[in-house]
Design an enzyme around this catalytic site. Structure first.
Site, PDB file in Angstrom:
ATOM      1  N   SER A  82      56.752  65.985  26.073  1.00 41.69           N
ATOM      2  CA  SER A  82      56.933  66.408  27.457  1.00 41.69           C
ATOM      3  C   SER A  82      58.358  66.941  27.682  1.00 41.69           C
ATOM      4  O   SER A  82      58.750  67.916  27.059  1.00 41.69           O
ATOM      5  CB  SER A  82      56.583  65.260  28.405  1.00 41.69           C
ATOM      6  OG  SER A  82      56.545  65.689  29.737  1.00 41.69           O
ATOM      7  N   ASP A 107      52.857  68.621  24.164  1.00 38.67           N
ATOM      8  CA  ASP A 107      52.610  69.122  25.515  1.00 38.67           C
ATOM      9  C   ASP A 107      53.924  69.314  26.274  1.00 38.67           C
ATOM     10  O   ASP A 107      54.209  68.613  27.261  1.00 38.67           O
ATOM     11  CB  ASP A 107      51.682  68.200  26.296  1.00 38.67           C
ATOM     12  CG  ASP A 107      50.877  68.961  27.350  1.00 38.67           C
ATOM     13  OD1 ASP A 107      50.508  70.127  27.098  1.00 38.67           O
ATOM     14  OD2 ASP A 107      50.629  68.415  28.428  1.00 38.67           O
ATOM     15  N   ARG A 121      64.447  76.435  27.509  1.00 35.37           N
ATOM     16  CA  ARG A 121      63.287  75.615  27.164  1.00 35.37           C
ATOM     17  C   ARG A 121      63.096  75.641  25.649  1.00 35.37           C
ATOM     18  O   ARG A 121      63.774  76.377  24.938  1.00 35.37           O
ATOM     19  CB  ARG A 121      62.017  76.155  27.830  1.00 35.37           C
ATOM     20  CG  ARG A 121      61.683  77.590  27.421  1.00 35.37           C
ATOM     21  CD  ARG A 121      60.251  77.958  27.791  1.00 35.37           C
ATOM     22  NE  ARG A 121      59.923  79.349  27.509  1.00 35.37           N
ATOM     23  CZ  ARG A 121      59.575  79.833  26.328  1.00 35.37           C
ATOM     24  NH1 ARG A 121      59.522  79.033  25.261  1.00 35.37           N
ATOM     25  NH2 ARG A 121      59.285  81.127  26.173  1.00 35.37           N
ATOM     26  N   ASP A 126      63.858  77.853  17.799  1.00 39.02           N
ATOM     27  CA  ASP A 126      64.733  76.683  17.781  1.00 39.02           C
ATOM     28  C   ASP A 126      64.734  75.956  16.446  1.00 39.02           C
ATOM     29  O   ASP A 126      65.576  75.087  16.205  1.00 39.02           O
ATOM     30  CB  ASP A 126      64.346  75.714  18.895  1.00 39.02           C
ATOM     31  CG  ASP A 126      64.646  76.268  20.279  1.00 39.02           C
ATOM     32  OD1 ASP A 126      65.523  77.140  20.384  1.00 39.02           O
ATOM     33  OD2 ASP A 126      64.005  75.820  21.257  1.00 39.02           O
ATOM     34  N   HIS A 170      47.924  64.848  29.286  1.00 42.29           N
ATOM     35  CA  HIS A 170      49.304  65.161  28.897  1.00 42.29           C
ATOM     36  C   HIS A 170      49.727  64.316  27.692  1.00 42.29           C
ATOM     37  O   HIS A 170      50.334  64.818  26.746  1.00 42.29           O
ATOM     38  CB  HIS A 170      50.217  64.875  30.091  1.00 42.29           C
ATOM     39  CG  HIS A 170      51.610  65.378  29.970  1.00 42.29           C
ATOM     40  ND1 HIS A 170      51.940  66.643  29.533  1.00 42.29           N
ATOM     41  CD2 HIS A 170      52.800  64.765  30.255  1.00 42.29           C
ATOM     42  CE1 HIS A 170      53.254  66.793  29.559  1.00 42.29           C
ATOM     43  NE2 HIS A 170      53.797  65.667  29.978  1.00 42.29           N
TER      44      HIS A 170
END
Length: 243
Positions: A82, A107, A121, A126, A170
């Site tokens: 998350s 998620d 984000r 990355d 989630h």
């Protein structure tokens, strides 16, 4: 392992147990990042704004491990759930001694993040390989693919057995991944590669399974794009099913 909002360092221990018990005789150093001092704020926005700061601290720690203990970036994986997925992304952006091999985002949180702002984000650059498991897309998690390989169990919006409960869907991404790790030699989370999100949602991706499996450590060499896979509504989640 980096936990999410309103959680703590123990949230990812299912991953730890799966790594230690999967029978492959590999050895691991498993490190849990505890940023609960920020993540347990009752105001989501306060926690969201700390992701960059925590990611930079994790990056400094990784660089220190490299300098002091000869940590190899080639064997380094960062797992984030998350909000923790974005913390992992900021860690990958800020390491200075090398390139993180793998980031897995469970998620990745969507509220207050924008798809068109990759620098703010988790994104596919990355790490050498970024895998996302997107199980509550468009609600608590991103629906757009933000990893090099984006897995969409059951279409990526809601999960069977969760009865529309967002937090259940989630969190299901962690459960799928832990099961895949635990079964490594007999991993049955076979995925179907899709050309776009529309075909993925309609499960109209050609009908053929690929050699790509959710949670496979070899995905770094072979997985890229959008993948659909079905699951059961309760453990064991993995199934063999003709799509």
């Amino acid at each position: 392992m980096i936990h999410g909002w309103m959680s703590g360092y123990g949230a990812g221990w299912s991953i730890r147990e799966a790594l230690l018990l999967n029978g492959t005789n590999r050895q691991y150093n498993f490190i849990s990042v505890d940023w609960s001092v920020y993540a347990r704020s009752k105001f989501y926005i306060s926690s969201q704004r700390k992701c960059s700061k925590v990611g930079k601290i994790v990056a400094e720690f990784i660089d220190w491990l490299h300098d002091e203990t000869n940590l190899s970036f080639d064997s380094l994986a960062i797992y984030g759930s998350s909000l923790g997925a974005h913390v992992a992304g900021f860690a990958g952006k800020n390491v200075k001694r090398g390139k993180v091999q793998t980031i897995v985002g469970f998620d990745p949180a969507m509220p207050l993040f924008r798809y068109d702002q990759r620098e703010k984000r988790l994104c596919s650059s990355d790490a050498v390989y970024v895998e996302t498991i997107q199980t509550n897309g468009g609600f608590l998690g991103f629906f757009e693919p933000i990893g090099k390989a984006a897995f969409y169990p059951n279409g990526g919006k809601s999960q069977p057995g969760c009865d529309g409960y967002f937090f259940c869907s989630h969190g299901r991404s962690l459960e799928y991944f832990a099961e895949a790790l635990l079964q490594e030699k007999n991993n049955r989370f076979f995925a179907v590669e899709c050309s776009d999100l529309e075909s993925m949602q309609n499960a109209a991706c050609g009908g053929r399974k690929t050699r790509v499996r959710l949670g496979d450590p070899n995905n770094v060499k072979k997985a890229k794009g959008i993948y659909y896979l079905p699951t059961n509504s309760q453990p064991p989640y993995s199934i063999i099913k003709t799509l």
